[in-house]
Design a protein around this motif. Structure first.
Motif, short mmCIF file in Angstrom:
data_model
loop_
_atom_site.label_atom_id
_atom_site.label_comp_id
_atom_site.label_asym_id
_atom_site.label_seq_id
_atom_site.Cartn_x
_atom_site.Cartn_y
_atom_site.Cartn_z
N SER A 1 0.86 -1.41 0.11
CA SER A 1 0.01 -0.02 0.03
C SER A 1 0.92 1.30 -0.25
CB SER A 1 -0.99 0.11 1.47
OG SER A 1 -0.21 -0.13 2.47
N VAL A 2 1.90 1.07 0.70
CA VAL A 2 2.79 2.44 0.77
C VAL A 2 3.48 2.67 -0.39
CG1 VAL A 2 5.01 1.26 1.94
CG2 VAL A 2 4.41 3.56 2.43
N ILE A 3 3.65 1.38 -1.12
CA ILE A 3 4.65 1.65 -2.64
C ILE A 3 3.48 2.21 -3.48
CG2 ILE A 3 5.52 0.21 -4.42
CD1 ILE A 3 6.65 -1.54 -2.40
N LEU A 4 2.48 1.73 -3.49
CA LEU A 4 1.30 2.54 -4.52
C LEU A 4 1.01 3.89 -4.09
CD1 LEU A 4 -0.74 2.02 -6.50
CD2 LEU A 4 -2.48 1.32 -5.00
N THR A 5 1.03 4.11 -2.95
CA THR A 5 0.76 5.76 -2.40
C THR A 5 1.94 6.34 -2.94
OG1 THR A 5 -0.32 5.28 -0.69
CG2 THR A 5 0.90 7.32 -0.62
N ALA A 6 3.21 6.04 -2.91
CA ALA A 6 4.54 6.72 -3.50
C ALA A 6 4.28 6.71 -5.11
CB ALA A 6 5.82 5.87 -2.91
N LEU A 7 4.08 5.53 -5.58
CA LEU A 7 4.03 5.55 -7.04
C LEU A 7 3.08 6.75 -7.57
CD1 LEU A 7 4.29 2.03 -8.21
CD2 LEU A 7 5.93 3.96 -8.62
N ILE A 8 1.68 6.82 -6.85
CA ILE A 8 0.74 7.90 -7.43
C ILE A 8 1.42 9.04 -7.24
CG2 ILE A 8 -1.35 8.70 -7.01
CD1 ILE A 8 -2.22 5.80 -6.15
N LEU A 9 1.83 9.49 -6.10
CA LEU A 9 2.53 10.77 -5.80
C LEU A 9 3.43 11.12 -6.75
CD1 LEU A 9 2.40 13.32 -4.15
CD2 LEU A 9 4.24 12.19 -2.57
N ALA A 10 4.61 10.31 -6.98
CA ALA A 10 5.72 10.40 -8.23
C ALA A 10 5.21 10.77 -9.44
CB ALA A 10 6.50 9.18 -8.02
N VAL A 11 4.00 9.93 -9.91
CA VAL A 11 3.59 10.12 -11.29
C VAL A 11 2.82 11.56 -11.39
CG1 VAL A 11 1.70 9.42 -12.55
CG2 VAL A 11 3.24 7.86 -11.82
N ALA A 12 2.46 11.99 -10.13
CA ALA A 12 1.41 13.28 -10.24
C ALA A 12 2.49 14.36 -10.36
CB ALA A 12 0.49 13.29 -9.14
N TYR B 1 -3.71 8.54 11.43
CA TYR B 1 -5.02 8.24 11.68
C TYR B 1 -5.03 6.90 12.19
CZ TYR B 1 -6.77 12.50 9.19
OH TYR B 1 -7.17 13.54 9.12
N GLY B 2 -3.81 6.09 12.08
CA GLY B 2 -3.76 4.76 12.71
C GLY B 2 -3.28 3.65 11.68
N GLY B 3 -3.12 4.17 10.42
CA GLY B 3 -2.55 3.32 9.14
C GLY B 3 -3.52 2.95 8.13
N LEU B 4 -3.13 2.20 7.42
CA LEU B 4 -4.23 1.64 6.21
C LEU B 4 -5.49 1.10 6.68
CD1 LEU B 4 -4.27 1.04 3.18
CD2 LEU B 4 -3.74 -1.16 3.63
N GLY B 5 -6.55 1.89 6.32
CA GLY B 5 -7.86 1.21 6.46
C GLY B 5 -8.58 2.19 7.39
N GLN B 6 -7.76 3.24 7.80
CA GLN B 6 -8.35 3.97 9.12
C GLN B 6 -8.11 5.51 8.63
OE1 GLN B 6 -7.55 2.74 13.32
NE2 GLN B 6 -6.23 1.43 12.22
N ASN B 7 -7.44 6.09 7.60
CA ASN B 7 -7.16 7.01 7.16
C ASN B 7 -8.42 7.62 6.56
OD1 ASN B 7 -5.92 4.84 5.44
ND2 ASN B 7 -6.33 6.56 3.87
N LEU B 8 -8.66 8.93 6.66
CA LEU B 8 -9.97 9.38 5.96
C LEU B 8 -9.90 10.23 4.63
CD1 LEU B 8 -11.22 11.67 9.11
CD2 LEU B 8 -11.98 9.43 8.57
N PHE B 9 -8.73 10.55 4.31
CA PHE B 9 -8.21 10.86 3.00
C PHE B 9 -7.19 10.13 2.43
CE2 PHE B 9 -9.37 14.57 6.09
CZ PHE B 9 -10.28 15.13 5.57
N ASN B 10 -7.26 10.44 0.85
CA ASN B 10 -6.35 9.79 0.07
C ASN B 10 -4.93 10.12 0.44
OD1 ASN B 10 -4.56 9.38 -2.33
ND2 ASN B 10 -6.55 8.35 -3.14
N PRO B 11 -4.23 9.44 0.91
CA PRO B 11 -2.74 9.93 1.22
C PRO B 11 -1.96 10.79 0.29
CG PRO B 11 -3.27 7.75 2.18
CD PRO B 11 -4.44 7.93 1.01
N ALA B 12 -1.81 10.11 -0.95
CA ALA B 12 -1.06 10.62 -2.15
C ALA B 12 -1.48 11.96 -2.52
CB ALA B 12 -1.30 9.66 -3.16
#
Length: 358
Positions: free
Chosen positions: A76-87, A112-123
């Protein structure tokens, strides 16, 4: 003696790691296209983002006394990083992607407590923080490398990101100085600025950053941008086929943008609505950002409402706001509404009646 286990007793097999991995795989063709049209900077930004994201994930799980490999291995953290890097712009300074990744992983996810508990899209949280804090760096885009007299090599990309100059000593502005009509703006920004200044679309389309892959109406699509959007579209359709994401959010999102674009095209001298589909981050947002399973609506009707809401916000920002594209802001504003949307669109439980019903 039978082994006692808790429910559920059946599993779909869609583990978090498997879902995230499929999304990453679906992004690869678009990333390759982005590298082809905009240079190796995308690859370097992705490496920086993924490296820092994994490091931060390891440190946080260590401090929280969580199983480190278990959380890192869910991708999940890799996907977040890739989305931000592409943007972000491919040749933005190295500290831009590092700050954005830190904000995405720490402030938008683990606070917010980690994956599944965050309110906003991290990237998108990381992206918006960067866009507001460093507008110059976040809006300095290099045109397609095919338009440059000397396309930057991998060594040039590395030097531009870490020093601000290519190996020959040229800055980003100097690399584009020889191209007529290039002001380091995206095609979406060029059209919006041109229309506000009263310029005709036919005149705007003379800029080299506009290609002619498809006849999208009054103006050709942005060279490189349309191709990258097309690959995100193919990747998104692949995810729907694999049942990794549902169709409701992308369909509602794209339908609203098409409708708004069609009305604008009729009432004003605006590009063909299909042009908006293949400009900016439209397809990226429709299939890879708005469909985040944690921060998007989870009910069938709610997905349609959420997708339409994000699409409306994107159009309002594009047509009337101060930013050329508004996918990040629209998704975050939509995330705020998700609890309310899900509350009023919950499916009726079998055996229960609506209030006042029989």
């Amino acid at each position: 003696m039978f082994k006692m286990i808790s429910s559920p007793h059946t599993h779909s097999g869609k583990l978090t790691a498997r879902i995230m991995l499929w999304v990453i795989i679906a992004m690869i063709p678009a990333i390759i296209a982005q590298i082809y049209y905009f240079g190796f900077g995308v690859l370097i930004q992705a490496a920086l983002a993924v490296g820092l994201a994994l490091t931060l994930e390891f440190i946080v799980t260590l401090l929280r006394h969580k199983p480190k490999l278990f959380y890192i291995a869910d991708f999940s953290v890799i996907l977040t990083a890739l989305i931000l890097a592409v943007a972000i712009p491919p040749y933005a300074p190295y500290w831009v992607i590092l700050i954005g990744t830190f904000c995405a992983v720490i402030f938008a996810k683990h606070v917010y407590g980690g994956l599944g508990q965050n309110l906003f899209n991290p990237a998108m949280v990381g992206y918006v923080i960067l866009l507001i804090s460093f507008p110059l760096q976040m809006t300095t885009w290099l045109p397609p490398v095919q338009l440059l007299n000397e396309p930057p090599t991998f060594a040039d990309a590395y030097a531009l990101i870490f020093t601000g100059f290519s190996t020959d000593g040229f800055s980003l502005h100097q690399l584009t100085a020889a191209i007529d009509g290039i002001t380091q703006a995206t095609p979406l920004d060029a059209v919006k600025t041109g229309i506000k200044s009263g310029a005709a679309l036919s005149d705007i389309a003379h800029s080299p950053i506009f290609g002619s892959l498809l006849p999208f109406g009054a103006i050709a699509e942005g060279q490189g941008w349309a191709q990258v959007n097309a690959f995100f579209l193919l990747g998104g359709l692949f995810l729907i086929w694999k049942k990794i994401i549902h169709w409701q959010i992308p369909v509602a999102f794209l339908a609203v943008i098409f409708l708004f674009g069609f009305v604008q095209n009729l009432l004003a001298f605006a590009p063909n609505p299909l042009w908006h589909w293949f400009s900016g981050a439209t397809m990226f947002g429709a299939f890879f950002i708005a469909t985040d399973p944690v921060t998007a609506s989870i009910t069938p009707k709610g997905k349609l409402i959420f997708g339409a809401l994000v699409g409306i916000l994107v159009c309002l920002i594009r047509f009337y706001g101060g930013y050329p594209d508004g996918v990040a802001f629209a998704v975050l504003l939509g995330n705020i509404c998700v609890p309310l949307i899900d509350y009023y669109t919950r499916p009726r439980v079998s055996g229960h009646f609506k209030k006042g019903g029989k």
